[in-house]
Design an enzyme around this catalytic site. Sequence first.
Site, PDB file in Angstrom:
ATOM      1  N   GLY A 126     -24.750 -31.822 -33.257  1.00 26.13           N
ATOM      2  CA  GLY A 126     -23.391 -32.149 -33.672  1.00 26.13           C
ATOM      3  C   GLY A 126     -23.364 -33.194 -34.765  1.00 26.13           C
ATOM      4  CB  THR A 128     -21.569 -30.401 -40.244  1.00 27.32           C
ATOM      5  OG1 THR A 128     -22.946 -30.339 -40.601  1.00 27.32           O
ATOM      6  CG2 THR A 128     -20.723 -30.073 -41.461  1.00 27.32           C
ATOM      7  CB  THR A 134     -23.881 -31.892 -47.106  1.00 28.12           C
ATOM      8  OG1 THR A 134     -23.194 -31.775 -48.346  1.00 28.12           O
ATOM      9  CG2 THR A 134     -24.216 -30.514 -46.580  1.00 28.12           C
ATOM     10  CD  GLU A 248     -31.298 -28.283 -39.815  1.00 30.56           C
ATOM     11  OE1 GLU A 248     -30.415 -27.553 -39.349  1.00 30.56           O
ATOM     12  OE2 GLU A 248     -31.053 -29.401 -40.338  1.00 30.56           O
TER      13      GLU A 248
END
Length: 390
Positions: A126, A128, A134, A248
């Site tokens: 959690g 964005t 961004t 990521e």
Amino acid sequence: MDSVQPISDDDLEPIRETTRALCRRFPDAYWRKVDRAREYPTEFVTAMAEAGLLAALIPAEYGGSGLPLRAAAAILAEVHASGANGAACHAQMYTMGTLLRHGSEAQKQKYLPKIASGELRLQAFGVTEPGAGTDTLSIATMAEKRGDTYVVNGQKVWTSRAEHSDLMILLARTAPKGSLPSRTDGLSVFIVDMKAAPKDQMRITPIATMINHATTEIFFDNLEIPADALIGEEHKGFRYILDGMNAERILIAAECIGDCRWFIERATNYAKERKVFGRPIGQNQGIQFPIARNHVELHAARLAVRHAAEMFDRGEPCGPEANMAKMLASEASWRAADTCLQTHGGFGFAEEYDVERKFRETRLYQIAPISTNLILSNVAEKVLGLPRSF
């Protein structure tokens, strides 16, 4: 960031073969069905967890394999090269990194063994928000300290797999923006037990999209979470999630490498078999050259992903390298997707060939988890020393 033991290509091959063998149990027809019904691939995720593949990065003392990021990248590349989709898997791999590197020993003992076994899913990240995108430092969701609890109010968007996750890593503001000396301070990270959250305090709304990504928006209305849900030090959360963001991007770049391999293989095989005007279409340079170019771009992108993963595993700062690897891999995959669709002609639009599904899925990575333009902006400023553009 701590370093881990490097892994050789020879050591990676059994991991790749294990992944390929598992993926063969979930052929194209399975993914076609899941995509058409917009279902979560529960059977696939369960199988990956039972095989220990989702626990690759969790240290052995917590029930995992303790492998480097390069091994996790190899797993996800094979998943995508098989025609599957690793979106429901990669978050389980990288999201727990914030907990592993910055959580207390009590938190790690409580959660990591159950994440490693598959008993708990930590797949929701959690971060964005609609008003920030961004620009993470501009998030507005607040976590107000009240005694031995934090009370969370705000909204998150593009929080994928929230409906299918037991736990969420939540980034929230614990001090007003600009109220602390450093612009990166004032954000904190929490581990949230999503199953224990009352539905009127945490409301999850699915977002319908062009791909089956199980993404959502989440509304927090006075959600109370215990103070011991705080990971690390209050106000320092932005720094804690940066390593997770690098992981990521590298893992998603590896997925794009897998997609690129899939598109090239499908296009090559079809070009050999499909005959028009009495000859294989692959005999024509107009068909050959785009596929050959895709192969060249795959080769370069794969080296970039390997380099970034090895830097991460050595504990070296690798923000630009992670970004560049993700950009090169996602663009190579997207161009290969376009070539594959064009090579198949009208059949590329038919569900039974799976090209249109993979075409839609790989397009996402031009945008997520960071857009190409923001990567170029980062390289311009941080690598080339050009003036900040925003």
